[in-house]
Design a protein around this motif. Structure first.
Motif, mmCIF file in Angstrom:
data_model
loop_
_atom_site.group_PDB
_atom_site.id
_atom_site.type_symbol
_atom_site.label_atom_id
_atom_site.label_comp_id
_atom_site.label_asym_id
_atom_site.label_seq_id
_atom_site.Cartn_x
_atom_site.Cartn_y
_atom_site.Cartn_z
ATOM 1 N N PRO A 169 14.395 -12.422 -20.641
ATOM 2 C CA PRO A 169 13.768 -12.583 -19.321
ATOM 3 C C PRO A 169 14.385 -13.765 -18.573
ATOM 4 O O PRO A 169 14.769 -14.766 -19.190
ATOM 5 C CB PRO A 169 12.301 -12.857 -19.657
ATOM 6 C CG PRO A 169 12.118 -12.397 -21.066
ATOM 7 C CD PRO A 169 13.429 -12.621 -21.734
ATOM 8 N N TYR A 170 14.469 -13.647 -17.266
ATOM 9 C CA TYR A 170 14.974 -14.776 -16.488
ATOM 10 C C TYR A 170 14.276 -14.807 -15.144
ATOM 11 O O TYR A 170 13.663 -13.835 -14.717
ATOM 12 C CB TYR A 170 16.492 -14.723 -16.331
ATOM 13 C CG TYR A 170 17.048 -13.570 -15.518
ATOM 14 C CD1 TYR A 170 17.140 -13.638 -14.125
ATOM 15 C CD2 TYR A 170 17.522 -12.422 -16.142
ATOM 16 C CE1 TYR A 170 17.666 -12.603 -13.383
ATOM 17 C CE2 TYR A 170 18.054 -11.365 -15.406
ATOM 18 C CZ TYR A 170 18.126 -11.465 -14.026
ATOM 19 O OH TYR A 170 18.649 -10.424 -13.292
ATOM 20 N N PHE A 171 14.331 -15.969 -14.495
ATOM 21 C CA PHE A 171 13.875 -16.062 -13.114
ATOM 22 C C PHE A 171 15.047 -16.447 -12.234
ATOM 23 O O PHE A 171 16.061 -16.947 -12.720
ATOM 24 C CB PHE A 171 12.689 -17.016 -12.959
ATOM 25 C CG PHE A 171 12.857 -18.386 -13.547
ATOM 26 C CD1 PHE A 171 13.374 -19.429 -12.807
ATOM 27 C CD2 PHE A 171 12.443 -18.646 -14.853
ATOM 28 C CE1 PHE A 171 13.498 -20.699 -13.333
ATOM 29 C CE2 PHE A 171 12.560 -19.912 -15.390
ATOM 30 C CZ PHE A 171 13.094 -20.938 -14.643
ATOM 31 N N SER A 172 14.921 -16.177 -10.966
ATOM 32 C CA SER A 172 15.983 -16.446 -10.015
ATOM 33 C C SER A 172 15.736 -17.792 -9.349
ATOM 34 O O SER A 172 14.615 -18.105 -8.948
ATOM 35 C CB SER A 172 16.035 -15.338 -8.961
ATOM 36 O OG SER A 172 17.112 -15.531 -8.070
ATOM 37 N N MET A 173 16.796 -18.615 -9.259
ATOM 38 C CA MET A 173 16.668 -19.933 -8.627
ATOM 39 C C MET A 173 17.962 -20.261 -7.893
ATOM 40 O O MET A 173 19.037 -19.809 -8.269
ATOM 41 C CB MET A 173 16.373 -21.001 -9.677
ATOM 42 C CG MET A 173 17.355 -21.048 -10.819
ATOM 43 S SD MET A 173 16.942 -22.315 -12.024
ATOM 44 C CE MET A 173 18.078 -23.599 -11.528
ATOM 45 N N ARG A 174 17.805 -21.055 -6.837
ATOM 46 C CA ARG A 174 18.975 -21.355 -6.001
ATOM 47 C C ARG A 174 19.949 -22.279 -6.721
ATOM 48 O O ARG A 174 21.154 -22.142 -6.608
ATOM 49 C CB ARG A 174 18.534 -21.963 -4.672
ATOM 50 C CG ARG A 174 17.712 -20.989 -3.840
ATOM 51 C CD ARG A 174 17.538 -21.453 -2.414
ATOM 52 N NE ARG A 174 16.737 -20.498 -1.654
ATOM 53 C CZ ARG A 174 15.464 -20.652 -1.352
ATOM 54 N NH1 ARG A 174 14.832 -21.761 -1.727
ATOM 55 N NH2 ARG A 174 14.814 -19.734 -0.672
#
Length: 418
Positions: A198-203
């Motif tokens: 699982p991953y999250f999106s970040m700038r």
């Protein structure tokens, strides 16, 4: 996203869970003499704890036969770890102590249990400091995940027979995200013969490292193993990203399916809540390795406003959950613990915990689950000291066990000599 960084620091400081017994009070580094009956199997609980007397130093590892009663003193006991921050993984009957070296390399020390009930130090090796780690087949996998600067996330595969790195590679997090941001892994879990991350999106850019334009999506990268070739990326728009920084949120049940939690508490640059979907439990079908569109458990609706901030799998579809009621983490935030049954979508509040808790080590790797559908051991620190509590997911009760004198419990595990 300063709260995510704070969560890492708390977890790094609370990653070990230590206990000790009167017949095992000294360091056993280099003690390779098993002695006694070679066929005898000995079991011990391993507790990692930080010292109250010496703040800011590494944890100590201790062993005890029983964690449900009695007391143990940290003074002059246990095996001191190197470095200020340690976190732990137990797999294939070995105890791995990993150093979080901030920006520096992180050493890994391996321990086994001899038939005298003492920890025996094995191999040492050095890798990058990693933020994601977990068991896969006969290995464990480690992942260094950059927050800014470089786009590359190095991974390492350690064979648990040889305790050496047998394979390594890199993943381009910008290419994986494929949306102009970075993929930041929160954990890894084996489902079938695949590695799911699982991953999250970040700038990931200066001044807005944790910012995102995608607060209402859950992503999971599916990798072939051990090649680590990307098979596919699956997504869900029912909640938000899975897990949290340094907190795996995906678990495989005995049926081969995956269950994951999303806190759905993504904050913007001004501290405002930007995720609009509810916190809840998502399901991944173990056969197709796709999100089950027919399954979603809205935890906020079920509990009248509480969201999931942590899970420990107890087995047989039951979890012990940490729930909070204020996504902005204001001073009015209330923390509760509950037993969740993801098969029946029912919950019960845990009874028996102390009213005032200073710290409760709660993550997927800082507690011990017997995977019997009910028993999870956690470390609970109050003004009266640090204790092991036995949480029962069937009865939704917590019972006080062993007390640690002179320290704070941070993680717990169990080993046998065979």
């Amino acid at each position: 996203m300063s709260r995510i960084i704070k969560s890492l620091l708390v977890l790094s400081l609370t990653t070990g869970f230590i206990a000790c017994s009167s017949d095992d009070n000294s360091s056993s580094d280099g003690d390779n003499n098993t002695g006694g009956n070679e066929t005898e199997n000995v079991e011990r609980y391993v507790i990692a704890a930080s010292s109250l007397e010496h703040e800011g130093v590494a944890d100590y590892l201790l062993t005890v036969e029983d964690i449900e009663s009695g007391s143990v003193n940290l003074s002059n006991n246990g095996i001191e770890q190197d470095g200020a921050y340690r976190y732990y993984l137990t797999t294939k009957n070995k105890f791995y102590s990993l150093l979080y070296g901030q920006g520096n390399p992180g050493a890994v020390t391996v321990y086994t249990l001899n038939n005298k009930g003492k920890l025996v130090k094995g191999n040492d090796f050095v890798t990058e400091t990693v933020q994601v780690y977990g068991a896969m087949n006969n290995d464990f996998v480690m992942w260094k995940v950059p927050r800014s600067g470089v786009e590359i996330a190095p991974w390492y595969i350690v064979n648990t027979d040889s305790d050496h790195i047998v394979s390594q590679g890199i993943i381009n997090t910008v290419e994986l995200a494929n949306n102009g941001e970075r993929a930041h892994f929160s954990g890894l879990t084996q489902i079938g013969n695949k590695l799911l991350a699982p991953y999250f999106s970040m700038r990931g850019i200066s001044g807005d490292v944790w910012g995102t334009s995608f607060a209402n999506t859950a992503w999971v990268a599916v990798y072939d193993y051990p090649s680590m070739n990307l098979d596919k990326v699956i997504t869900s728009d029912k909640s938000s990203y899975i897990g949290a920084y340094f907190k795996n949120g995906l678990f495989q049940d005995e049926k081969g399916d995956g269950y994951a939690f999303s806190s759905a508490n993504v904050l913007g640059g001004k501290g405002e809540l930007i995720s609009t979907n509810p916190s809840g439990i998502l399901k991944i079908d173990g056969k197709t390795l796709e999100f089950d569109d027919k399954y979603f458990w809205d935890i906020e609706k079920a509990t009248s406003g509480y969201f999931v901030s942590g899970l420990v799998y107890a087995g047989k579809g039951k979890f012990i959950a940490r729930l909070e009621n204020d996504k902005l983490n204001n001073s009015s935030n209330v923390i509760k613990y509950a037993s969740l049954d993801v098969y029946t979508k029912t919950y019960k509040w845990i009874e028996g915990l102390p009213e005032t808790i200073k710290d409760l080590g709660f993550s997927d790797k800082s507690n011990l689950s017997l995977m019997d559908g009910k028993t999870v051991y956690v470390g609970v620190t109050t003004d009266q000291g640090s204790f092991v509590y036995k949480m029962d997911a069937e009865t939704a009760t917590a019972t006080k066990g062993i007390k640690l004198e002179g320290g704070t419990i941070t993680a717990i595990s169990k080993l046998s000599s065979k």
